[in-house]
Write a protein that holds these residues in place. Sequence first.
Motif, mmCIF file in Angstrom:
data_model
loop_
_atom_site.group_PDB
_atom_site.id
_atom_site.type_symbol
_atom_site.label_atom_id
_atom_site.label_comp_id
_atom_site.label_asym_id
_atom_site.label_seq_id
_atom_site.Cartn_x
_atom_site.Cartn_y
_atom_site.Cartn_z
ATOM 1 N N ASP A 9 7.580 11.065 -8.966
ATOM 2 C CA ASP A 9 8.364 10.409 -7.914
ATOM 3 C C ASP A 9 7.582 10.343 -6.613
ATOM 4 O OD1 ASP A 9 10.467 9.995 -9.602
ATOM 5 O OD2 ASP A 9 11.793 11.498 -8.715
ATOM 6 N N SER A 10 6.957 11.445 -6.250
ATOM 7 C CA SER A 10 6.198 11.499 -5.008
ATOM 8 C C SER A 10 4.995 10.564 -5.058
ATOM 9 C CB SER A 10 5.746 12.936 -4.728
ATOM 10 O OG SER A 10 4.996 13.006 -3.540
ATOM 11 N N ALA A 11 4.276 10.571 -6.186
ATOM 12 C CA ALA A 11 3.102 9.712 -6.321
ATOM 13 C C ALA A 11 3.488 8.240 -6.260
ATOM 14 C CB ALA A 11 2.387 10.017 -7.635
ATOM 15 N N ALA A 12 4.550 7.875 -6.968
ATOM 16 C CA ALA A 12 4.982 6.479 -6.976
ATOM 17 C C ALA A 12 5.450 6.044 -5.596
ATOM 18 C CB ALA A 12 6.093 6.281 -8.002
ATOM 19 N N ALA A 13 6.148 6.936 -4.887
ATOM 20 C CA ALA A 13 6.612 6.604 -3.541
ATOM 21 C C ALA A 13 5.434 6.412 -2.589
ATOM 22 C CB ALA A 13 7.547 7.693 -3.017
ATOM 23 N N HIS A 14 4.435 7.274 -2.707
ATOM 24 C CA HIS A 14 3.258 7.171 -1.839
ATOM 25 C C HIS A 14 2.501 5.877 -2.108
ATOM 26 C CE1 HIS A 14 -0.459 8.341 0.267
ATOM 27 N NE2 HIS A 14 -1.088 7.863 -0.796
ATOM 28 N N LEU A 15 2.224 5.604 -3.377
ATOM 29 C CA LEU A 15 1.413 4.440 -3.713
ATOM 30 C C LEU A 15 2.192 3.140 -3.595
ATOM 31 C CD1 LEU A 15 -0.570 5.831 -6.766
ATOM 32 C CD2 LEU A 15 -1.353 5.557 -4.422
ATOM 33 N N GLY A 16 3.511 3.209 -3.704
ATOM 34 C CA GLY A 16 4.327 2.006 -3.598
ATOM 35 C C GLY A 16 4.572 1.549 -2.179
ATOM 36 N N ALA A 17 4.213 2.381 -1.206
ATOM 37 C CA ALA A 17 4.378 2.006 0.197
ATOM 38 C C ALA A 17 3.234 1.095 0.639
ATOM 39 C CB ALA A 17 4.418 3.257 1.071
ATOM 40 N N THR A 18 3.450 0.363 1.718
ATOM 41 C CA THR A 18 2.384 -0.470 2.261
ATOM 42 C C THR A 18 1.177 0.397 2.601
ATOM 43 O OG1 THR A 18 3.987 -2.020 3.185
ATOM 44 C CG2 THR A 18 1.763 -2.081 4.108
ATOM 45 N N ASN A 19 0.023 -0.018 2.138
ATOM 46 C CA ASN A 19 -1.236 0.725 2.291
ATOM 47 C C ASN A 19 -1.293 1.987 1.441
ATOM 48 O OD1 ASN A 19 -2.473 -1.083 4.078
ATOM 49 N ND2 ASN A 19 -1.488 -0.140 5.852
ATOM 50 N N GLY A 20 -0.378 2.124 0.476
ATOM 51 C CA GLY A 20 -0.424 3.270 -0.426
ATOM 52 C C GLY A 20 -1.737 3.338 -1.180
ATOM 53 N N TYR A 21 -2.190 2.209 -1.688
ATOM 54 C CA TYR A 21 -3.517 2.114 -2.299
ATOM 55 C C TYR A 21 -4.563 1.709 -1.262
ATOM 56 C CZ TYR A 21 -2.061 2.435 -7.229
ATOM 57 O OH TYR A 21 -1.587 2.882 -8.438
#
Length: 249
Positions: free
Chosen positions: A50-62
Amino acid sequence: MKKIIYILSLITLSACAELTAVMETYNANAPLTENEVASGLKEALRVGTDSAAAHLGATNGYYGDDLVKILLPKEADVIVKNASKLPGGEKVIEDVVKHINRAAEDAAKEAGPVFWGAIRQMTISDAFNILKGEDNAATQYLKNSTYKQLFDLYQPKIQASLDKEIAAGISPNMSWETLTGKWNQIADNPFGKMAGLNTVNVDLDAYLTEQALNGLFVKIAEEEANIRKDPMARVNAILERVFGSSQTS
């Protein structure tokens, strides 16, 4: 008589309270049960994914994270190195990099349910092996047991993101085709061949899917390591019970 009954009641209530406290202490220190270990590991993976998906799914996550930022395939290194030979080449390259990272960020929003299905399949035997394993043992279990399935489920989301317009009339696929098309024209002409230039033919959605999933597993591994090592990262009682015990055993 009433006073005696009242005093006896107080003594009984006090004894019950003490017994309850003793039992609670005993339970807290008792060996972990199989169900607790399995529940704890599944919860750790749920929290981590959940934490990883939330981080990467945000703008500029990647795009804003150098650890997982998706760059052009290595087959395109020749384009990057010779970008000045293309009119506006450097800007086109940066546009493509940004667009493919935006596509990955868009797909990451959908990653959670894909992982949850795999987490539910974890066995008690798997859980005990993971508990005593390396700091990324749970992440590796998840990757080894589900990568192909995740790829097959994730790739269509990436493809849809690549085809989606990010700017007026521009999609990541269109940007990539523009970039490689211009380069391949140069590489294919007699002068390009004399210079030893090679054309670039990469399945962009497959490449991007691999990179997006690899980045996701990197972030999950970070979350798992934090839960194992940092009590503050154990956000509920079952995580503290399981991972606190594993450090003292």
